[in-house]
Design a protein around this motif. Structure first.
Motif, short mmCIF file in Angstrom:
data_model
loop_
_atom_site.label_atom_id
_atom_site.label_comp_id
_atom_site.label_asym_id
_atom_site.label_seq_id
_atom_site.Cartn_x
_atom_site.Cartn_y
_atom_site.Cartn_z
N ASP A 60 -5.81 -1.12 -4.86
CA ASP A 60 -5.27 -1.69 -3.62
C ASP A 60 -6.16 -2.83 -3.14
OD1 ASP A 60 -3.85 -2.21 -1.40
OD2 ASP A 60 -3.97 -0.19 -0.53
N GLU A 61 -5.69 -4.04 -3.29
CA GLU A 61 -6.44 -5.25 -2.92
C GLU A 61 -7.90 -5.13 -3.33
OE1 GLU A 61 -5.44 -7.38 0.35
OE2 GLU A 61 -3.51 -6.44 0.66
N GLN A 75 -8.30 0.17 -0.75
CA GLN A 75 -8.40 -1.17 -0.18
C GLN A 75 -9.82 -1.47 0.31
OE1 GLN A 75 -5.00 -1.92 2.21
NE2 GLN A 75 -5.46 -4.05 2.57
N THR A 106 0.83 -1.20 0.00
CA THR A 106 0.00 0.00 0.00
C THR A 106 0.87 1.25 0.00
OG1 THR A 106 -1.77 -1.15 1.15
CG2 THR A 106 -1.80 1.23 1.26
MG LIG Z 1 -2.35 -2.64 2.14
#
Ligand SMILES: [Mg+2]
Ligand SMILES: Nc1ncnc2c1ncn2[C@@H]1O[C@H](COP(=O)(O)OP(=O)(O)OP(=O)(O)O)[C@@H](O)[C@H]1O
Lengths: 269, 352
Positions: free
Chosen positions: B157-158, B81, B42
């Motif tokens: 992000d993810e 995320q 991240t």
């Molecule tokens: Mg992360």
């Protein structure tokens, strides 16, 4: 079964406590104020000094509201959305008015701006009067109530995090636009809650104001101070009549507070 | 190179979150940033986006150094995320936000947003708020919102972290196709190697703030450069006494070895093909994995794992079997070496 009994017991205890400690005194105030009938009551609360005191109280509360709301929003914003050195210290400092006695707050102002204070010569030169004048009362009220708004906002803004703001900033939104479109919708009920608490406290403030006011009737007398003066002059009916005005305002604020609290809870779901 | 990071460093207090990060990304590629939790994925993404300032090092996008360019000016779309959708805005307003901020005209905004809503397949839901959407739908809105202002680079992000396994697979291929369709250079973060291998053109492996290896999934799988890469990609177990395995000898400077289930072949004792290269083991456990069987075999005290096709001969727990190990990754101080079973070679016949 046992827990049922316990439940009833605890509820009864709670109700009894509230009735004895809160409702009874409030009712007594109203009853005492109306003891000699409406006319005396009306005369007491429309008395020139009482009206002037009410005006001053409203003025002080109004200015306090504007200043502390602005300050509270900025402080909560800084604390929750940025990383900086001394953040913890700032958070603690904001809480000072909650932990020190209002009398001390009042004395601090005397020590700074009063005849013995270090700022006195300066004020003298500029012909500004703070202690024993309206500015002192406003300052004292602001001091005593300034944590309310930021305290109401900090947990809310913390739980919101800064992701949404970052997302908005990444797309080119500027500070004020981000606040208006992203942050504000999230905190508006919490903000109102803080503002209401702050107002209630500002209207009723006695200790700090009492020290800096000088009790000049019609000039630097707020409503709570006026009640005290009437009381010490043994004009009990008048004292209670004026006090009942404060009680009514308090009840209205209480109701508002509950509505806002309800909205806040709903918002959280 | 379209995006290039050169010697990026970032500390949080005393913690080195990014340690001399350098890599480059070609235009139009989909890159997977793969690493365990806390490895600094991240942080890398946030530095590229301009949400975090590196302590030292340079970031180039399309040949320009962007270190001093504010986040909004970098032409980057970011999917957070946890999506970070604007919860007090409708799906439409969420997607339109970037364009509204740019003060594009209403007609254009409406056109662009409906185009994107069609792309993510959420027609008729534009009036809903984020809390009225499922996780997968939210993910798509976040994706559309990031794409709306036509960024040159998309960072995710993810993107699938909060979504259950099945929907995740669907979304994965959907994302792959959609990114191809739009043709935008993208970097996505994941700690799921299967996801990275399946979706990415190229993988960047991170570990405790450093880049371990950059390459295509096959490259990294076949030719891991570091211990971490060898163990992280693919299933694997680490063995200390690899010289006890038939066909392998101790190599100086290489103390341990990584064994993947694919390197192991198990047969009935009677059907043994390479007597010198094989050895006997005892089946300890058999797990059904949906489309294969996973066998745990005790090999003279060392436990190894092997796969077995459902069509092959069946084994039972406690049975003695013949185990053939084709190859191993030997782990040296600073290198990883692929070692073949030399007994197979000396037996001079073919092998699979
Ligand atoms: Mg992360
Ligand atoms: N703002 C911060 N302050 C202090 N430490 C931080 C901060 N942001 C990240 N870190 C630390 O830096 C390290 C890397 O964090 P990062 O978020 O980049 O990890 P990640 O690879 O994205 O992990 P995950 O897969 O769990 O999301 C972590 O150990 C984290 O604790």
């Amino acid at each position: 079964m046992r827990s049922k009994t316990l439940q009833i017991f605890l509820i009864l205890l709670g109700v009894l406590f509230v009735a004895l400690m809160l409702l009874l005194p409030l009712a007594t105030v109203l009853a005492y104020a109306l003891r000699q009938g409406w006319r005396i009551f009306a005369a007491a609360i429309t008395d020139n000094y009482a009206v002037k005191a009410l005006n001053l109280t409203l003025l002080a509360a109004g200015i306090t509201l504007v200043v502390n709301t602005t300050f509270g929003i900025f402080a909560a914003w800084a604390i929750t959305k940025f990383r900086f050195r001394g953040k913890q210290a700032l958070t603690t400092l904001i809480d000072i008015p909650f932990s020190i006695s209002p009398i001390i707050a009042g004395l601090v102002f005397i020590l700074i701006f009063g005849r013995i204070g270090w700022a006195y010569p300066l004020l003298e030169a500029w012909k500004v009067k703070i202690v024993f004048a309206v500015p002192g009362i406003v300052l004292a009220t602001i001091f005593v109530t300034f944590p309310f708004v930021s305290r109401a906002l900090i947990p809310l803004m913390q739980s919101q995090g800064s992701d949404e703001e970052e997302a908005a900033a990444l797309m080119g939104a500027k500070g004020l636009e981000i606040f208006r479109k992203i942050t504000f919708p999230h905190i508006k009920w919490g903000l109102l809650y803080g503002v209401i608490l702050c107002t209630a406290r500002a209207l009723g403030e006695f200790g700090a104001v009492s020290v800096v006011s000088g009790h000049l009737r019609g000039k630097t007398n707020t409503l709570p101070l006026h009640v005290e003066i009437l009381f010490s002059e043994f004009r009990l009916t008048a004292a209670f009549a004026v006090a009942s005005v404060l009680v009514v305002i308090a009840v209205i604020i209480l109701i508002l507070r509950n509505i806002v609290e309800y909205r806040l809870k709903k918002e959280e779901e | 190179m379209y995006v290039e990071l050169k010697n990026l460093n970032k500390r949080f207090g005393g913690f080195q979150a990014s340690d001399n990060i350098s890599f480059g990304i070609e235009k139009g590629k989909l890159i997977g940033l793969l690493g365990p939790s806390g490895s600094g994925k991240t942080t890398i993404l946030r530095m590229i986006a301009g949400l975090e300032t590196p302590d030292s090092g340079d970031i180039f996008i399309a040949g320009d150094r962007v270190n001093d360019l504010p986040a909004a000016k970098r032409g980057i779309g970011f999917v957070f995320q946890n999506y970070a959708l604007f919860r007090y805005m409708t799906v439409f307003d969420n997607i339109a936000f970037g364009l509204t901020v740019q003060k594009r005209d209403k007609e254009y905004i409406r056109g662009r947003v409906s185009e994107l809503i069609k792309l993510i397949g959420l027609e008729k839901m534009e009036k809903r708020h984020p809390h009225q959407l499922s996780g997968g739908q939210r993910q798509r809105v976040a994706f559309a919102r990031a794409l709306a202002p036509n960024p040159h680079l998309l960072l995710l992000d993810e993107p699938f972290a909060a979504i259950d396994a099945k929907v995740r697979k669907e979304l994965r291929s959907w994302l792959r196709e959609t990114i191809n369709k739009v043709g935008i250079t993208s970097i996505f973060v994941t700690h799921d190697q299967e996801e990275a291998v399946e979706v990415a053109d190229e993988i960047i492996i991170t570990n405790s703030g450093r880049v371990e290896q950059v390459g295509t999934p096959i490259e990294i799988y076949k030719n891991p450069k570091t211990h971490f890469a060898a163990k992280f990609i693919g299933e694997s177990i680490t063995l200390a006494d690899y010289d006890k395995l038939h066909g392998f000898e101790k190599v100086k400077g290489f103390d341990r070895a990584v064994l993947r289930p694919e390197f192991v072949h198990i047969t009935k004792v009677q059907k043994e093909l390479y007597p010198h290269a094989s050895q006997r083991g005892i089946v300890e456990n058999i797990f059904f994995k949906g489309n294969t069987l996973e066998l745990r075999v005790d090999l003279g005290g060392q436990k190894i794992t092997a796969y077995q096709s459902l069509d092959d001969a069946s084994f039972s727990v406690g049975e003695e079997v013949s185990v053939l190990i084709y190859r191993l990754y030997l782990l040296g101080e600073n290198e990883v070496r692929l070692e073949e079973n030399h007994s197979i070679k000396s037996e001079g016949s073919f092998f699979i």
